[in-house]
Enzyme design. Structure first.
Site, short mmCIF file in Angstrom:
data_model
loop_
_atom_site.label_atom_id
_atom_site.label_comp_id
_atom_site.label_asym_id
_atom_site.label_seq_id
_atom_site.Cartn_x
_atom_site.Cartn_y
_atom_site.Cartn_z
N CYS A 2 0.85 -1.19 0.00
CA CYS A 2 0.00 0.00 0.00
C CYS A 2 0.89 1.24 0.00
CB CYS A 2 -0.86 0.00 1.25
SG CYS A 2 -1.82 -1.51 1.41
N ARG A 27 1.42 2.01 -5.86
CA ARG A 27 1.61 0.94 -4.87
C ARG A 27 0.30 0.27 -4.48
NH1 ARG A 27 6.41 0.95 -2.09
NH2 ARG A 27 5.41 -0.12 -0.37
N TRP A 75 -3.87 -1.60 -1.23
CA TRP A 75 -3.85 -2.79 -2.08
C TRP A 75 -4.38 -3.88 -1.17
CZ3 TRP A 75 -3.24 -3.87 -7.10
CH2 TRP A 75 -3.11 -5.20 -7.47
N ASN A 101 0.31 -1.08 6.24
CA ASN A 101 0.70 -1.82 5.05
C ASN A 101 1.26 -3.15 5.55
OD1 ASN A 101 1.63 -2.77 2.63
ND2 ASN A 101 3.45 -1.48 2.56
N GLY A 102 0.76 -4.26 5.02
CA GLY A 102 1.29 -5.57 5.43
C GLY A 102 0.16 -6.50 5.82
N GLU A 484 7.53 -20.38 -20.32
CA GLU A 484 7.50 -19.03 -19.73
C GLU A 484 8.72 -18.24 -20.17
OE1 GLU A 484 5.61 -17.02 -18.51
OE2 GLU A 484 6.76 -15.60 -17.30
N LYS A 488 8.45 -14.63 -22.14
CA LYS A 488 9.10 -13.40 -21.66
C LYS A 488 9.91 -12.76 -22.78
CE LYS A 488 7.42 -12.67 -17.81
NZ LYS A 488 6.21 -13.22 -18.42
N GLU A 491 7.52 -11.32 -25.53
CA GLU A 491 6.72 -10.12 -25.19
C GLU A 491 7.60 -8.93 -24.84
OE1 GLU A 491 4.05 -10.60 -21.88
OE2 GLU A 491 5.43 -11.86 -20.78
N HIS A 507 11.07 -35.45 -32.26
CA HIS A 507 9.86 -35.68 -33.06
C HIS A 507 9.61 -34.52 -34.01
CE1 HIS A 507 8.97 -39.18 -30.65
NE2 HIS A 507 9.23 -38.47 -29.58
N LYS A 609 -1.83 -4.93 -19.68
CA LYS A 609 -1.60 -5.66 -18.42
C LYS A 609 -2.77 -6.59 -18.12
CE LYS A 609 0.44 -6.93 -14.73
NZ LYS A 609 1.55 -7.89 -14.87
C1 AGP Z 1 2.46 -12.47 -18.97
O1 AGP Z 1 3.72 -11.83 -18.88
C2 AGP Z 1 1.46 -11.66 -19.78
N1 AGP Z 1 1.32 -10.38 -19.21
C3 AGP Z 1 0.16 -12.41 -20.01
O2 AGP Z 1 0.47 -13.65 -20.61
C4 AGP Z 1 -0.70 -12.69 -18.75
O3 AGP Z 1 -0.08 -13.68 -17.95
C5 AGP Z 1 -2.08 -13.21 -19.22
O4 AGP Z 1 -2.68 -12.22 -20.01
C6 AGP Z 1 -3.00 -13.57 -18.05
O5 AGP Z 1 -3.26 -12.42 -17.28
P1 AGP Z 1 -3.96 -12.62 -15.84
O6 AGP Z 1 -3.02 -13.43 -15.01
O7 AGP Z 1 -4.17 -11.24 -15.31
O8 AGP Z 1 -5.26 -13.36 -16.06
#
Ligand code: AGP
Length: 614
Positions: A2, A27, A75, A101-102, A484, A488, A491, A507, A609
């Site tokens: 927070c 935050r 938060w 906060n915590g 993953e 990374k 993206e 394969h 996001k």
């Molecule tokens: C991951 O780095 C991306 N930002 C994206 O794949 C994300 O994980 C996905 O859109 C799911 O989002 P969420 O966890 O908010 O549901």
């Protein structure tokens, strides 16, 4: 995580606090509140939603002039993000206002004690009990400083507390344990903040506080003690960051800051969820033990990185509970007309809690009478609201679009769910569960070890700046880590990258291998049947065809050395938990390579996001 501001000086506290909260809104932004002292009483206001809602409220109904006050952007961890649960919280007599906060781990027992003593608690938060306890201590005599010291000695968990006493407008008192708090030192005024962004426009002279300390600020003085009242000293320093850097705590990107927050985030995700003896206590699961014993199938639905967290979870849940566990992409789930019953547990993993694909998936699941449990980082968001139960990941706001601490704490929550199911269903003995819990408690330190070795990864990133394609290989729980790592890189650096199960190479994908092609290889720990040796075989196959092998293997595993062009040692952890440490170098690598390429790491092109459209 927070945002907290405290002020005492010559300016209007309302203006300083609101401006400070605005600088800290990153935050936490699901509610905001303020309190000032006016003629022996507390004047306060608090609103759910963004800070703008609070600003409108105090524009319509102004607070009285005052030169002492505090504020908070929340938060949420305990209690939905609404007006009642917003901070500040007041004591029974409205003499003390307090923000926090915590996570106060023992708040339930303290709440019972207060209610037995006739206190009326209005919110669902752990914070409100601290306000009542401080005020009750004040009523026994002493000042706000001594009251805070006494109460802090009774609290367990992680907390930053800031409080004011209506009957003493000279001082603001704060305390910290495992949660951030910094003092801003001005001329005839002093400040408190979750970080320096709260006061950097007024002063760059700061005082860093240590663990278990109480600080009292007045216009002209700052006094620090420990929780027993013994004098202590903070560490004085000059802040030479600009405001933007201050919001990122000195890091260049929110993403890099969030990568380095992961030890704390993982510790917070574990906090209060198991007893000293290793017994799981997931009080927010809200599905009865009998219902959990009836579960005969688990289906995990999620997208992107969260889907990979689910893939890791599958290995753990099936191994510990012997319940079949499938992992589905949310957007594919309902279109395959899945077979769901009342005894199917659908687990929705979502950092934002607003991903439309995942929301639609759980609506479909509930329509089929399946039970739904959300694993989410955003308290009060849509997906947990529409689920039967929730495990919050407590990672704090994740600002960078590329998920990092969100991913790690999702895996932690999944492990806790798997262990809880095993505990309830008796598929693991208590000592076996406690043994895994002990390994989980070591993970923050393991992550820190990886972060301390980040230079090696940064150097690697510089050598791969012109790579046109990068592959990632893994086996077992290392396979989702490979996926993953590839995501990374895609993206952030906009480089073609692909993750494979290492056994799949022969394969088809091995046709991609050519001279100097970079391939990250996540090697499982030794001693797990042939898993480790089969991974070594895959590395040999690609090395023989010219690949540049970047091998991640547990420290001391010298069997990989002959086949590794670059070796990144991993802390020794159990096979099922290795994703928690193996992903760290991959996060650092992608972040550093994208930075070197001049990309906007926090807001990569074409991405959002939270994907709130299907
Ligand atoms: C991951 O780095 C991306 N930002 C994206 O794949 C994300 O994980 C996905 O859109 C799911 O989002 P969420 O966890 O908010 O549901």
């Amino acid at each position: 995580m927070c945002g907290i501001v405290g002020y005492v000086g010559e300016k209007q506290a309302r203006d300083v606090v609101i401006e400070g909260l605005r600088r800290l809104e990153y935050r936490g932004y699901d509610s905001a509140g303020i309190a000032v002292i006016d003629g022996g009483s507390i004047a306060s206001d608090k609103k759910a939603g963004k800070l703008a809602n609070l600003e409108k409220a105090i524009a319509d109904d102004p607070l009285p002039p005052s030169t002492i006050g505090l504020g908070h952007t929340r938060w949420a961890t305990h209690g939905a993000p609404n007006d009642v649960n917003a901070h500040p919280h007041l004591g029974q007599q409205r003499r003390v206002a307090l923000v926090h906060n915590g996570i106060i781990e023992n708040f339930a027992a303290l709440r019972d004690e207060l209610e037995r003593n006739g206190h009326e608690l209005l919110s669902e938060t752990d914070t409100e009990i601290a306000a009542h306890l401080v005020e009750a201590e004040l009523d026994r005599g002493g000042d706000l400083t001594s009251a805070m010291q006494v109460v802090c000695r009774r609290l367990e968990g992680a907390f930053t507390l800031v409080a004011i006493d209506a009957q003493d407008p000279s001082r603001v008192v704060a305390a910290r344990r495992n949660s951030p708090l910094v003092v801003g030192i001005g001329e005839g005024e002093n400040f408190l903040g979750s970080d320096v962004a709260a006061f950097i426009e007024y002063t760059r002279e700061a005082l860093e506080l240590g663990q278990d300390q109480v600080v009292t600020i007045t216009r002209d003085d700052v006094q620090v003690t420990d929780f027993d009242g013994k004098p202590a000293a903070g560490k004085r320093y000059h802040v030479d960051w600009d405001l933007s850097a201050a919001e990122k705590d000195g890091y260049d990107w929110f993403m890099r800051k969030e990568i380095f927050e992961q030890p704390r985030a993982v510790a917070d995700a574990l906090l209060g969820r198991h007893t000293e003896a290793g017994l799981l206590q997931l009080d927010e699961v809200r599905i009865s033990d009998d219902e959990l014993r009836d579960i005969d199938r688990v289906i995990i639905v999620a997208c992107g990185t969260s889907n990979y967290a689910g893939m890791v979870a599958k290995y753990a849940i099936e191994h510990w509970t012997r319940i079949p566990c499938e992992v589905e992409l949310s957007h594919e789930f309902r279109y395959r007309d899945p077979i769901l019953t009342r005894n199917t547990l659908v687990v929705a993993i979502s950092q934002s809690g607003e991903t439309a694909d995942t929301l639609m998936a759980i609506r479909h699941a509930r329509g089929q009478k399946a039970r739904v449990l959300a694993i989410c980082n955003t308290n009060g968001s849509t997906i947990p609201r529409e689920s039967d139960a929730v495990i919050y990941t407590h990672a704090g706001p994740e600002i960078g679009v590329a998920s990092t601490k969100g991913f790690l704490t999702q895996m932690i929550a999944c492990y806790l769910l798997g262990l809880y199911l095993a505990q309830v269903r008796g598929t693991k003995f208590g000592d076996e569960i406690a043994s895994v819990v002990r390994e989980l408690d070591k993970v923050p330190a393991h992550i820190q070890t990886m972060l301390d070795d980040s230079e090696r990864v940064y150097d690697l990133a510089k050598t791969l700046r012109d790579a046109k394609s990068v592959l990632f290989l893994g086996r077992h729980a290392g396979f989702p880590v490979a996926l993953e790592g590839a995501l990374k890189l895609k993206e952030l650096a906009y480089i073609h990258a692909e993750g494979f199960a290492a056994g799949e190479l022969k394969h088809g994908p091995i046709a991609l291998i050519e001279q100097d092609l970079p391939v990250f290889c996540v090697v499982p720990p030794r001693g797990r049947d042939q898993l480790h040796d089969k991974m070594i075989s895959a590395i040999q196959e690609i090395r023989a065809r010219g690949a540049r092998t970047i091998v991640l293997a547990e420290d001391g595993d010298d069997t990989v050395t002959p086949y590794a062009d670059v070796l990144i040692p991993l802390p020794q952890v159990p096979t099922l938990l290795q994703p928690l440490v193996a992903v760290i170098p991959l996060q650092l690598f992608a972040c550093e390579l994208a930075t070197a390429m001049g990309h906007d790491v926090d807001q990569p092109r074409n991405l959002a996001k939270s994907v709130t459209v299907e």
